[in-house]
Design a protein around this motif. Structure first.
Motif, PDB file in Angstrom:
ATOM      1  N   ALA A  96     -53.594  12.826 -31.118  1.00  0.00           N
ATOM      2  CA  ALA A  96     -53.332  14.074 -31.832  1.00  0.00           C
ATOM      3  C   ALA A  96     -53.907  14.017 -33.236  1.00  0.00           C
ATOM      4  CB  ALA A  96     -51.827  14.344 -31.898  1.00  0.00           C
ATOM      5  N   ALA A  97     -53.681  12.892 -33.914  1.00  0.00           N
ATOM      6  CA  ALA A  97     -54.199  12.743 -35.272  1.00  0.00           C
ATOM      7  C   ALA A  97     -55.724  12.779 -35.299  1.00  0.00           C
ATOM      8  CB  ALA A  97     -53.694  11.434 -35.880  1.00  0.00           C
ATOM      9  N   ILE A  98     -56.332  12.100 -34.354  1.00  0.00           N
ATOM     10  CA  ILE A  98     -57.797  12.037 -34.301  1.00  0.00           C
ATOM     11  C   ILE A  98     -58.389  13.409 -34.000  1.00  0.00           C
ATOM     12  CG2 ILE A  98     -59.773  11.053 -33.077  1.00  0.00           C
ATOM     13  CD1 ILE A  98     -57.821   8.656 -32.409  1.00  0.00           C
ATOM     14  N   VAL A  99     -57.874  14.052 -32.963  1.00  0.00           N
ATOM     15  CA  VAL A  99     -58.433  15.334 -32.519  1.00  0.00           C
ATOM     16  C   VAL A  99     -58.228  16.419 -33.574  1.00  0.00           C
ATOM     17  CG1 VAL A  99     -58.162  17.181 -30.827  1.00  0.00           C
ATOM     18  CG2 VAL A  99     -58.271  14.801 -30.073  1.00  0.00           C
ATOM     19  N   ALA A 100     -57.028  16.462 -34.180  1.00  0.00           N
ATOM     20  CA  ALA A 100     -56.757  17.474 -35.201  1.00  0.00           C
ATOM     21  C   ALA A 100     -57.699  17.317 -36.382  1.00  0.00           C
ATOM     22  CB  ALA A 100     -55.305  17.376 -35.663  1.00  0.00           C
ATOM     23  N   SER A 101     -57.931  16.081 -36.781  1.00  0.00           N
ATOM     24  CA  SER A 101     -58.818  15.835 -37.923  1.00  0.00           C
ATOM     25  C   SER A 101     -60.272  16.160 -37.580  1.00  0.00           C
ATOM     26  CB  SER A 101     -58.690  14.378 -38.365  1.00  0.00           C
ATOM     27  OG  SER A 101     -59.231  14.189 -39.633  1.00  0.00           O
ATOM     28  N   LEU A 102     -60.708  15.776 -36.405  1.00  0.00           N
ATOM     29  CA  LEU A 102     -62.064  16.094 -35.969  1.00  0.00           C
ATOM     30  C   LEU A 102     -62.275  17.609 -35.890  1.00  0.00           C
ATOM     31  CD1 LEU A 102     -62.607  13.513 -33.070  1.00  0.00           C
ATOM     32  CD2 LEU A 102     -63.786  13.520 -35.283  1.00  0.00           C
ATOM     33  N   ALA A 103     -61.289  18.310 -35.345  1.00  0.00           N
ATOM     34  CA  ALA A 103     -61.397  19.765 -35.199  1.00  0.00           C
ATOM     35  C   ALA A 103     -61.462  20.445 -36.555  1.00  0.00           C
ATOM     36  CB  ALA A 103     -60.217  20.293 -34.387  1.00  0.00           C
ATOM     37  N   ALA A 133     -48.482  22.122 -41.857  1.00  0.00           N
ATOM     38  CA  ALA A 133     -48.714  21.214 -40.732  1.00  0.00           C
ATOM     39  C   ALA A 133     -50.201  20.986 -40.515  1.00  0.00           C
ATOM     40  CB  ALA A 133     -48.079  21.778 -39.461  1.00  0.00           C
ATOM     41  N   SER A 134     -50.995  22.054 -40.658  1.00  0.00           N
ATOM     42  CA  SER A 134     -52.434  21.926 -40.447  1.00  0.00           C
ATOM     43  C   SER A 134     -53.075  21.071 -41.531  1.00  0.00           C
ATOM     44  CB  SER A 134     -53.078  23.315 -40.422  1.00  0.00           C
ATOM     45  OG  SER A 134     -54.432  23.237 -40.035  1.00  0.00           O
ATOM     46  N   LEU A 135     -52.597  21.197 -42.766  1.00  0.00           N
ATOM     47  CA  LEU A 135     -53.107  20.348 -43.845  1.00  0.00           C
ATOM     48  C   LEU A 135     -52.908  18.873 -43.511  1.00  0.00           C
ATOM     49  CD1 LEU A 135     -51.884  22.277 -47.028  1.00  0.00           C
ATOM     50  CD2 LEU A 135     -54.248  21.764 -46.451  1.00  0.00           C
ATOM     51  N   ILE A 136     -51.709  18.540 -43.046  1.00  0.00           N
ATOM     52  CA  ILE A 136     -51.397  17.146 -42.745  1.00  0.00           C
ATOM     53  C   ILE A 136     -52.120  16.677 -41.492  1.00  0.00           C
ATOM     54  CG2 ILE A 136     -49.558  15.534 -42.123  1.00  0.00           C
ATOM     55  CD1 ILE A 136     -49.661  16.389 -45.078  1.00  0.00           C
ATOM     56  N   ALA A 137     -52.123  17.501 -40.452  1.00  0.00           N
ATOM     57  CA  ALA A 137     -52.788  17.107 -39.206  1.00  0.00           C
ATOM     58  C   ALA A 137     -54.282  16.890 -39.427  1.00  0.00           C
ATOM     59  CB  ALA A 137     -52.570  18.180 -38.141  1.00  0.00           C
ATOM     60  N   SER A 138     -54.879  17.709 -40.278  1.00  0.00           N
ATOM     61  CA  SER A 138     -56.304  17.564 -40.539  1.00  0.00           C
ATOM     62  C   SER A 138     -56.590  16.354 -41.412  1.00  0.00           C
ATOM     63  CB  SER A 138     -56.838  18.823 -41.232  1.00  0.00           C
ATOM     64  OG  SER A 138     -56.671  19.949 -40.398  1.00  0.00           O
ATOM     65  N   ASN A 139     -55.653  16.037 -42.289  1.00  0.00           N
ATOM     66  CA  ASN A 139     -55.830  14.897 -43.193  1.00  0.00           C
ATOM     67  C   ASN A 139     -55.536  13.567 -42.511  1.00  0.00           C
ATOM     68  OD1 ASN A 139     -53.750  13.261 -45.399  1.00  0.00           O
ATOM     69  ND2 ASN A 139     -55.919  13.426 -45.855  1.00  0.00           N
ATOM     70  N   ILE A 140     -54.444  13.517 -41.743  1.00  0.00           N
ATOM     71  CA  ILE A 140     -54.034  12.261 -41.108  1.00  0.00           C
ATOM     72  C   ILE A 140     -54.828  12.054 -39.828  1.00  0.00           C
ATOM     73  CG2 ILE A 140     -52.121  10.938 -40.147  1.00  0.00           C
ATOM     74  CD1 ILE A 140     -51.918  11.566 -43.134  1.00  0.00           C
ATOM     75  N   SER A 141     -55.543  10.959 -39.776  1.00  0.00           N
ATOM     76  CA  SER A 141     -56.337  10.687 -38.580  1.00  0.00           C
ATOM     77  C   SER A 141     -56.375   9.200 -38.332  1.00  0.00           C
ATOM     78  CB  SER A 141     -57.747  11.253 -38.743  1.00  0.00           C
ATOM     79  OG  SER A 141     -58.476  11.123 -37.543  1.00  0.00           O
ATOM     80  N   ALA A 142     -57.383   8.779 -37.586  1.00  0.00           N
ATOM     81  CA  ALA A 142     -57.481   7.362 -37.242  1.00  0.00           C
ATOM     82  C   ALA A 142     -57.661   6.495 -38.474  1.00  0.00           C
ATOM     83  CB  ALA A 142     -58.657   7.152 -36.279  1.00  0.00           C
ATOM     84  N   GLU A 143     -58.273   7.055 -39.546  1.00  0.00           N
ATOM     85  CA  GLU A 143     -58.445   6.234 -40.745  1.00  0.00           C
ATOM     86  C   GLU A 143     -57.112   5.906 -41.391  1.00  0.00           C
ATOM     87  OE1 GLU A 143     -59.381  10.379 -42.636  1.00  0.00           O
ATOM     88  OE2 GLU A 143     -59.496   9.442 -40.664  1.00  0.00           O
ATOM     89  N   HIS A 144     -56.070   6.698 -41.056  1.00  0.00           N
ATOM     90  CA  HIS A 144     -54.728   6.381 -41.533  1.00  0.00           C
ATOM     91  C   HIS A 144     -54.030   5.430 -40.569  1.00  0.00           C
ATOM     92  CE1 HIS A 144     -55.535   9.883 -44.035  1.00  0.00           C
ATOM     93  NE2 HIS A 144     -54.549   9.490 -44.806  1.00  0.00           N
ATOM     94  N   VAL A 184     -48.081  21.353 -33.223  1.00  0.00           N
ATOM     95  CA  VAL A 184     -47.746  20.432 -32.135  1.00  0.00           C
ATOM     96  C   VAL A 184     -48.259  19.037 -32.463  1.00  0.00           C
ATOM     97  CG1 VAL A 184     -47.976  19.971 -29.666  1.00  0.00           C
ATOM     98  CG2 VAL A 184     -47.876  22.330 -30.477  1.00  0.00           C
ATOM     99  N   GLN A 185     -49.477  18.988 -33.001  1.00  0.00           N
ATOM    100  CA  GLN A 185     -50.078  17.690 -33.314  1.00  0.00           C
ATOM    101  C   GLN A 185     -49.233  16.918 -34.330  1.00  0.00           C
ATOM    102  OE1 GLN A 185     -52.431  17.344 -31.204  1.00  0.00           O
ATOM    103  NE2 GLN A 185     -54.339  18.357 -31.712  1.00  0.00           N
ATOM    104  N   VAL A 186     -48.737  17.594 -35.367  1.00  0.00           N
ATOM    105  CA  VAL A 186     -47.953  16.923 -36.399  1.00  0.00           C
ATOM    106  C   VAL A 186     -46.643  16.390 -35.834  1.00  0.00           C
ATOM    107  CG1 VAL A 186     -46.555  17.350 -38.467  1.00  0.00           C
ATOM    108  CG2 VAL A 186     -48.943  18.037 -38.416  1.00  0.00           C
ATOM    109  N   VAL A 187     -45.979  17.190 -35.015  1.00  0.00           N
ATOM    110  CA  VAL A 187     -44.728  16.734 -34.397  1.00  0.00           C
ATOM    111  C   VAL A 187     -44.970  15.481 -33.569  1.00  0.00           C
ATOM    112  CG1 VAL A 187     -42.935  17.312 -32.713  1.00  0.00           C
ATOM    113  CG2 VAL A 187     -43.661  19.018 -34.378  1.00  0.00           C
ATOM    114  N   VAL A 188     -46.036  15.490 -32.786  1.00  0.00           N
ATOM    115  CA  VAL A 188     -46.346  14.353 -31.920  1.00  0.00           C
ATOM    116  C   VAL A 188     -46.732  13.123 -32.742  1.00  0.00           C
ATOM    117  CG1 VAL A 188     -47.928  13.488 -30.155  1.00  0.00           C
ATOM    118  CG2 VAL A 188     -47.033  15.804 -29.977  1.00  0.00           C
ATOM    119  N   LEU A 189     -47.565  13.304 -33.770  1.00  0.00           N
ATOM    120  CA  LEU A 189     -48.022  12.133 -34.532  1.00  0.00           C
ATOM    121  C   LEU A 189     -46.898  11.519 -35.360  1.00  0.00           C
ATOM    122  CD1 LEU A 189     -48.780  12.449 -37.847  1.00  0.00           C
ATOM    123  CD2 LEU A 189     -50.476  14.021 -36.918  1.00  0.00           C
ATOM    124  N   VAL A 190     -45.985  12.343 -35.884  1.00  0.00           N
ATOM    125  CA  VAL A 190     -44.843  11.790 -36.633  1.00  0.00           C
ATOM    126  C   VAL A 190     -43.900  11.058 -35.699  1.00  0.00           C
ATOM    127  CG1 VAL A 190     -42.796  12.367 -37.988  1.00  0.00           C
ATOM    128  CG2 VAL A 190     -44.979  13.442 -38.525  1.00  0.00           C
TER     129      VAL A 190
END
Length: 536
Positions: free
Chosen positions: A352-359, A54-65, A186-192
């Protein structure tokens, strides 16, 4: 309507409280060693396979996606999905061949690997390059696209959005990798969930526009109305061949791009470095499966907006002040059409996508700076507590720089392509260092120093010297081959390379996988073959 209803704000605040509260609980209740560098930067031994994936995806998926890739879906079509679908195959290779090497050699940072395998000069050159790339390209582009989207949807001024997203991300990042890893679930569940809601709306709108019924009817209509947007491989002469150069997607520079990103990138690999091998592999395989789904929630809405715009819809929303079509406005425009409440969920998903990727990005910046720059050169006697404190301060500095640079990106048309192109100035050299460092014992430090020094000038030369522009993925492939050849020649010229003491001892048993991993890998591979066969 470019503003949120109070109910939407309520949904967003609930999301914020859940993420913040959960992060606070993890920080204080999970025996978190606040001054231990391994625990702070890697969450050593505490992330489960599903948290890693989940962290791999949350960190990868962001506003650029959500914004950038949806914009490319509007302009280019489904072919942009190759970045996602080829990543699935890449992740499997990383899990099988790269992760065992990192874990066996107790690697915590990418510069550390380069230092152990080559020397400190190579490690420092690449550490500086990575820090510059992370701060001036990745962090700023994520913050720019995120702020643009949040501002477009909520009506909040762009500058306030930048500051708010930065502060939210800092709050998460200061808790360390363990907090990031578990809040990313949590971020991945919300963004999906939020992404699927937007996809449903887009397909339903297309269906109604053409007299269809339901989302599957809408998907069929997309294939009919925008057939040119449903081809994965472009022939030479295609309008967007420069961005996605034909067969190179399957057998060229795309592999170099992806293998470097997923296998040699602190920002990504860091999630798996604190786990044992079975857990790390399972987490990466989970991420590979999730990668297959991403085009559904980001590319399909972009294509839907293209079809609707071709029918005369959103004539004013999709253009800038000069009357030019802005593909990156596709996703924010679509989100503004969501009903009250659902808009809040999708707004939370985007955030969620933006914050997870920034973090995640800033945690990697802090890790490289504190362990590979500060502790190695500025203060070798730095204690664990001081090193973690410096890491936290570097997070604040990185965001301060990003906030100054971000407004300068407003002139971009397709930000996703900007990220890919400028990241690839570093990609060929970085991957050449790792690839030969992993699998060829004779690779010498002198060869690595030469490749590190030549990498960026070579990439720039490929871009600006030829009379006919070369697609950047092709430039990536050619640069990689030239650098590998150069490293091989330099290494062979050194007679001592035959008995290189820094060469890695690899054993076949390191790369064996269990039956469950093999079955799921074959399943993912079969899905990819099917997708490229259908949409060739």
């Amino acid at each position: 309507m470019n503003r949120l209803h109070w109910l939407d704000y309520g949904v967003f605040i609930l999301y914020f409280l859940i993420v913040s509260g959960y992060g606070y609980w993890i920080y204080h209740k999970k025996k978190f060693k606040q001054t231990d560098t391994k625990d702070f930067f890697l969450a050593e031994g505490s992330l489960t396979w599903w948290a890693i994936g989940a962290s791999l995806i949350a960190s990868n998926i962001s506003a650029e996606h959500f914004i950038g890739m949806a914009g490319s879906g509007f302009a280019i079509g489904l072919a942009i999905s190759s970045y996602e679908w080829m990543s699935s195959a890449t992740l499997i290779l990383v899990a099988v061949f790269f992760i065992p090497i990192y874990l066996k050699n107790k690697i915590y940072t990418m510069p550390q690997f380069l230092s152990q395998r080559y020397n400190d000069t190579v490690a420092t050159i690449m550490a500086v390059f990575w820090l510059l790339l992370y701060v001036f390209v990745n962090l700023t582009s994520i913050l720019y696209l995120g702020s643009l989207a949040v501002s477009s949807i909520s009506g909040i001024p762009f500058m306030y959005c930048m500051i708010g997203l930065a502060l939210f991300a800092i709050f998460i990042t200061l808790g360390g990798m363990k907090v990031i890893g578990y809040t990313d679930i949590v971020q991945v569940v919300v963004l999906v969930l939020g992404g699927l809601i937007v996809t449903y709306l887009a397909l339903d709108m297309v269906s109604k526009q053409f007299g269809g019924n339901g989302i599957f009817s809408g998907l069929s209509i997309l294939r009919t109305q925008a057939d040119d947007h449903f081809h994965m491989i472009f022939s030479k002469g295609h309008k967007y061949y420069y961005e996605l150069p034909g067969f190179a997607i399957l057998a060229g520079g795309m592999w170099i791009n992806n293998l470097n990103y997923w296998g040699c990138n602190q920002y990504i690999v860091q999630r798996a470095l604190g786990a044992d091998l079975p857990t790390a592999r399972s987490g990466i395989l989970f991420a590979a499966f999730l990668k297959l789904l991403i085009p559904i929630i980001v590319v399909i809405p972009g294509i839907a907006m293209y079809v609707l715009h071709q029918q005369g819809a959103f004539a004013s929303e999709m253009v800038n002040a000069a009357g030019e079509v802005k593909p990156d406005q596709a996703y924010p425009t679509l989100m503004n059409l969501l009903p009250i409440g659902l808009k809040g969920i999708s707004f939370a998903a985007l955030t969620a996508a933006i914050v997870a990727s920034l973090a995640g990005k800033c945690n990697s910046i802090a890790t490289i700076f504190s362990l590979d720059i500060y502790k190695k050169y500025l203060k070798k006697t730095s204690s664990e507590t001081e090193t973690v404190r410096i890491g936290r301060w570097s997070i604040w500095v990185a965001f301060a720089i990003a906030l100054l640079v971000t407004p300068q990106l407003r002139q971009l048309e397709q930000a996703y392509q900007f990220i890919q192109e400028y990241s690839n100035y570093l990609t060929p050299g970085a991957f050449a260092l790792f690839f030969l460092g992993f699998f060829w014992k004779r690779t010498t430090s002198a060869a690595a120093v030469a490749a590190a020094a030549v990498s960026i000038p070579l990439a720039i030369a490929f871009k600006y010297i030829p009379d006919t522009p070369i697609p950047f993925l092709n430039r990536t492939g050619w640069s990689f081959l030239i650098l590998v050849a150069m490293m091989v020649i330099i290494s062979l010229m050194d007679p001592k390379s035959k008995h290189n003491p820094k060469g890695l001892a690899l054993e076949p048993e390191m790369f064996k996988v269990d039956m469950r991993f093999l079955i799921w890998s074959l399943l993912i591979g079969g899905v990819l073959v099917g997708l490229y066969t259908v949409f060739w």
